[in-house]
Design an enzyme around this catalytic site. Structure first.
Site, PDB file in Angstrom:
ATOM      1  N   GLY A  17       0.843  -1.206   0.000  1.00  0.00           N
ATOM      2  CA  GLY A  17       0.000   0.000   0.000  1.00  0.00           C
ATOM      3  C   GLY A  17       0.873   1.250   0.000  1.00  0.00           C
ATOM      4  N   HIS A  18       1.893   1.230   0.859  1.00  0.00           N
ATOM      5  CA  HIS A  18       2.838   2.358   0.890  1.00  0.00           C
ATOM      6  C   HIS A  18       3.592   2.463  -0.437  1.00  0.00           C
ATOM      7  CE1 HIS A  18       2.756   1.278   5.352  1.00  0.00           C
ATOM      8  NE2 HIS A  18       2.399   2.543   5.375  1.00  0.00           N
ATOM      9  N   LYS A  65      -7.097   4.761   2.184  1.00  0.00           N
ATOM     10  CA  LYS A  65      -7.434   3.865   3.296  1.00  0.00           C
ATOM     11  C   LYS A  65      -7.757   4.691   4.542  1.00  0.00           C
ATOM     12  CE  LYS A  65      -5.828   0.576   6.463  1.00  0.00           C
ATOM     13  NZ  LYS A  65      -5.034   1.389   7.400  1.00  0.00           N
TER      14      LYS A  65
HETATM   15  P1  AMP Z   1       0.803   4.765   7.771  1.00  0.00           P
HETATM   16  O1  AMP Z   1       2.203   4.280   7.658  1.00  0.00           O
HETATM   17  O2  AMP Z   1      -0.179   3.712   8.183  1.00  0.00           O
HETATM   18  O3  AMP Z   1       0.685   6.030   8.567  1.00  0.00           O
HETATM   19  O4  AMP Z   1       0.359   5.163   6.293  1.00  0.00           O
HETATM   20  C1  AMP Z   1       1.117   6.056   5.523  1.00  0.00           C
HETATM   21  C2  AMP Z   1       0.368   6.372   4.259  1.00  0.00           C
HETATM   22  O5  AMP Z   1       0.124   5.157   3.552  1.00  0.00           O
HETATM   23  C3  AMP Z   1      -0.997   7.008   4.499  1.00  0.00           C
HETATM   24  O6  AMP Z   1      -1.233   7.985   3.500  1.00  0.00           O
HETATM   25  C4  AMP Z   1      -1.938   5.841   4.360  1.00  0.00           C
HETATM   26  O7  AMP Z   1      -3.240   6.214   3.963  1.00  0.00           O
HETATM   27  C5  AMP Z   1      -1.245   5.055   3.259  1.00  0.00           C
HETATM   28  N1  AMP Z   1      -1.683   3.649   3.296  1.00  0.00           N
HETATM   29  C6  AMP Z   1      -1.596   2.784   4.328  1.00  0.00           C
HETATM   30  N2  AMP Z   1      -2.160   1.606   3.987  1.00  0.00           N
HETATM   31  C7  AMP Z   1      -2.614   1.732   2.729  1.00  0.00           C
HETATM   32  C8  AMP Z   1      -3.304   0.875   1.820  1.00  0.00           C
HETATM   33  N3  AMP Z   1      -3.653  -0.357   2.146  1.00  0.00           N
HETATM   34  N4  AMP Z   1      -3.610   1.359   0.593  1.00  0.00           N
HETATM   35  C9  AMP Z   1      -3.274   2.636   0.247  1.00  0.00           C
HETATM   36  N5  AMP Z   1      -2.638   3.488   1.054  1.00  0.00           N
HETATM   37  C10 AMP Z   1      -2.307   3.048   2.270  1.00  0.00           C
END
Ligand code: AMP
Length: 284
Positions: A36-37, A151
């Protein structure tokens, strides 16, 4: 790819690029990176010459009883993934670099109207922490654009409203939700799930799909859909947080006949708090 721990060094590297008229994209993350990242990083590489990814588990967006201490940290693996997906600079500061005077004396950014609902109601202060740290990253990196995932739909709206309200020149780009084959939205917090819970977890997405179908079939009683969804989740072993059908534009309860909706869910499964959402346009 170069990794920087200090604002000063990152700024110096970015200055060189800016003098060459290079454009810069920023991808803020908390690390423990997954596909996702990487989708965000690959998008960033399409949008700008230089991709900067930040990894920072921001203490300001966690409250006392949350998972700040046990949030997974996998810097080596993250660096390898970032490198192979086109990231140029990784900014991985520690809390002292970001909050030298402590988070209590830190100036705070509060995005009005949408910070206290949904995830903001369950996690008081969370979006103040998010908006504040993202503002700091924007000021440190001064990117042309920044990429966020759908997400975290509410987070995306907080950032979009913040940049609009503060007359920022940074373009906010969103990317679709990356999912596992069984539909579960990829998340660093999925690692908290036991094998058994991991098998149950896709029910969250399936319940969102069920609610979407109900809306498409013409069911108008949003309360009824949400309550049924919560019951389904509880039967499957989730503990309830929220399940809401909201306006895509305001995140508030939709007006009658409003067509652009988003169904948002958060639920606890074992040690993990999972969130997911589906956007739906009823005119299609
Ligand atoms: P995090 O590391 O969880 O704070 O996420 C960092 C970025 O990655 C944020 O913009 C989230 O929305 C994005 N993100 C996390 N998981 C996903 C996913 N499954 N699909 C798309 N973007 C994601």
């Amino acid at each position: 790819m170069k990794t920087f721990q200090t604002i000063k060094e990152l700024r110096a590297a970015l200055k060189v690029n800016r003098l060459k008229d290079k454009t810069i994209a920023l991808v803020p993350t908390m690390g423990n990176l997954h596909d996702g990242h990487m989708q965000l990083v690959r998008r960033a590489a399409k949008e700008a010459d230089i991709v900067v990814t930040s990894i920072f588990v921001n203490p300001m967006q966690f409250s006392e009883n949350e998972d700040l201490e046990r949030y997974p940290k996998t810097l080596k693996e993250d660096q390898a993934l970032l490198e192979s997906n086109g990231c140029h600079y990784l900014f991985a500061p520690d809390a002292l670099e970001m909050y030298p005077d402590g988070k209590r004396s830190q100036t705070q950014i509060e995005v009005s109207a949408i910070s206290d609902i949904l995830c903001g109601a369950s996690r008081p202060g969370h979006f103040v922490g998010v908006a504040t740290v993202v503002t700091k990253f924007f000021n440190i990196v001064q990117p042309d654009c920044a990429i966020f995932g759908a997400k975290d739909f509410q987070q995306l709206m907080v950032i979009k409203n913040m940049t609009r309200d503060l007359s920022s020149n940074i373009t906010i780009i969103d990317e679709d939700i990356a999912r596992a084959e069984d539909g579960l939205a990829l998340s660093s917090r999925n690692g908290y799930l036991t094998e058994e819970e991991r098998n149950v977890a896709p029910i969250l997405y399936n319940t969102l799909l069920w609610a979407k179908n109900e809306l498409q079939l013409g069911q108008k009683d949003l309360q009824e859909i949400s309550e049924q969804a919560q019951k389904n989740l509880e039967q499957a072993g989730f503990k309830r947080d929220y399940f809401e059908i909201r306006s895509q534009v305001t995140l508030q309860t939709p007006e009658e006949d409003e067509a652009e909706l988003v169904i948002l869910a958060a639920a606890y499964l074992g040690k993990a708090r999972l969130i997911d959402n589906i956007q739906i346009n009823l005119t299609n």
